[in-house]
Design a protein around this motif. Sequence first.
Motif, PDB file in Angstrom:
ATOM      1  N   THR A  57       0.833  -1.199   0.000  1.00  0.00           N
ATOM      2  CA  THR A  57       0.000   0.000   0.000  1.00  0.00           C
ATOM      3  C   THR A  57       0.871   1.254   0.000  1.00  0.00           C
ATOM      4  O   THR A  57       0.619   2.194  -0.768  1.00  0.00           O
ATOM      5  N   LEU A  58       1.885   1.279   0.859  1.00  0.00           N
ATOM      6  CA  LEU A  58       2.786   2.439   0.907  1.00  0.00           C
ATOM      7  C   LEU A  58       3.540   2.607  -0.407  1.00  0.00           C
ATOM      8  O   LEU A  58       3.733   3.738  -0.879  1.00  0.00           O
ATOM      9  N   ASN A  59       3.946   1.496  -1.007  1.00  0.00           N
ATOM     10  CA  ASN A  59       4.636   1.537  -2.291  1.00  0.00           C
ATOM     11  C   ASN A  59       3.724   2.140  -3.363  1.00  0.00           C
ATOM     12  O   ASN A  59       4.145   2.997  -4.136  1.00  0.00           O
ATOM     13  N   LEU A  60       2.500   1.691  -3.417  1.00  0.00           N
ATOM     14  CA  LEU A  60       1.570   2.199  -4.424  1.00  0.00           C
ATOM     15  C   LEU A  60       1.223   3.667  -4.200  1.00  0.00           C
ATOM     16  O   LEU A  60       1.067   4.433  -5.152  1.00  0.00           O
ATOM     17  N   LYS A  61       1.118   4.090  -2.931  1.00  0.00           N
ATOM     18  CA  LYS A  61       0.850   5.501  -2.647  1.00  0.00           C
ATOM     19  C   LYS A  61       2.036   6.373  -3.034  1.00  0.00           C
ATOM     20  O   LYS A  61       1.875   7.492  -3.507  1.00  0.00           O
ATOM     21  N   HIS A  62       3.236   5.854  -2.824  1.00  0.00           N
ATOM     22  CA  HIS A  62       4.451   6.612  -3.101  1.00  0.00           C
ATOM     23  C   HIS A  62       4.605   6.908  -4.594  1.00  0.00           C
ATOM     24  O   HIS A  62       5.071   7.976  -4.977  1.00  0.00           O
ATOM     25  N   VAL A  63       4.232   5.973  -5.447  1.00  0.00           N
ATOM     26  CA  VAL A  63       4.398   6.165  -6.885  1.00  0.00           C
ATOM     27  C   VAL A  63       3.088   6.591  -7.557  1.00  0.00           C
ATOM     28  O   VAL A  63       2.968   6.517  -8.768  1.00  0.00           O
ATOM     29  N   ALA A  68      -7.579   1.857  -7.215  1.00  0.00           N
ATOM     30  CA  ALA A  68      -8.229   0.562  -7.063  1.00  0.00           C
ATOM     31  C   ALA A  68      -7.263  -0.472  -6.485  1.00  0.00           C
ATOM     32  O   ALA A  68      -7.642  -1.290  -5.634  1.00  0.00           O
ATOM     33  N   LEU A  69      -6.002  -0.441  -6.917  1.00  0.00           N
ATOM     34  CA  LEU A  69      -5.031  -1.397  -6.393  1.00  0.00           C
ATOM     35  C   LEU A  69      -4.617  -1.054  -4.965  1.00  0.00           C
ATOM     36  O   LEU A  69      -4.324  -1.952  -4.168  1.00  0.00           O
ATOM     37  N   ILE A  70      -4.599   0.232  -4.649  1.00  0.00           N
ATOM     38  CA  ILE A  70      -4.335   0.626  -3.260  1.00  0.00           C
ATOM     39  C   ILE A  70      -5.446   0.085  -2.367  1.00  0.00           C
ATOM     40  O   ILE A  70      -5.190  -0.505  -1.309  1.00  0.00           O
ATOM     41  N   LEU A  71      -6.691   0.276  -2.813  1.00  0.00           N
ATOM     42  CA  LEU A  71      -7.827  -0.241  -2.053  1.00  0.00           C
ATOM     43  C   LEU A  71      -7.761  -1.767  -1.942  1.00  0.00           C
ATOM     44  O   LEU A  71      -8.039  -2.328  -0.879  1.00  0.00           O
ATOM     45  N   GLY A 127       5.082   0.946 -10.105  1.00  0.00           N
ATOM     46  CA  GLY A 127       5.565   0.883  -8.741  1.00  0.00           C
ATOM     47  C   GLY A 127       6.807   0.011  -8.649  1.00  0.00           C
ATOM     48  O   GLY A 127       7.474  -0.264  -9.640  1.00  0.00           O
ATOM     49  N   ASN A 128       7.098  -0.426  -7.465  1.00  0.00           N
ATOM     50  CA  ASN A 128       8.251  -1.272  -7.223  1.00  0.00           C
ATOM     51  C   ASN A 128       7.888  -2.719  -7.559  1.00  0.00           C
ATOM     52  O   ASN A 128       7.031  -3.321  -6.926  1.00  0.00           O
ATOM     53  N   LEU A 129       8.556  -3.277  -8.551  1.00  0.00           N
ATOM     54  CA  LEU A 129       8.237  -4.633  -8.983  1.00  0.00           C
ATOM     55  C   LEU A 129       8.524  -5.670  -7.897  1.00  0.00           C
ATOM     56  O   LEU A 129       7.856  -6.695  -7.819  1.00  0.00           O
TER      57      LEU A 129
END
Length: 189
Positions: A57-63, A68-71, A127-129
């Motif tokens: 979640t933090l990774n997705l918010k950062h980038v 939808a993927l964060i949720l 994001g980060n793979l």
Amino acid sequence: MPSRPSTDVTEETEGGSSVLSKLFSSCESDPKGSVHRAWGIVLLLLVVFFVVSIFETLNLKHVDGSGALILASVWAGVVHLILALLGTFVLKRFPTSFAIGFFLGFLVVTANQNLILFCVFHSFKYGNLKTNHAFANLALALFLVLSFFIALLVNFHKDLLVAAVDAKGLGRKRQTNDDCVSYTYEDHQ
């Protein structure tokens, strides 16, 4: 009308034992202990998945990833935390027929959710793979472990069951004059 052959893996086969009974024959000497030990392993993976979902979640918010993927990653973490609490409560404190059935249904839904999470996050390119793949691979591992645990619980559910009145904390055991045991519900307010 000819009868159709059964496809239920828990029903008796011609040899006298079910497929699941044969699969878990080494656990038959201590079925309750086997289920509880397997649940301990599942709990460990659930906690790891919860932590990894926070990182995802933090990774997705950062980038600035997809909302939808964060949720989805937040929801997955919350569902797995609820599963850990609910499963521990049902198996240790309240293993009635209804509670184990509800728990089995929740396990099936969560296992299928993990398979979907694997498919979505494994192919996600943003994001980060490393965290995406860690999240996806752990979801697949949980799908496999939960599927195994579901089969184990289906096979040994009768060994875990207690009547609702016998569940801890629901009734107070009282001896009557007729050498019978009765239970009364006491409201502790």
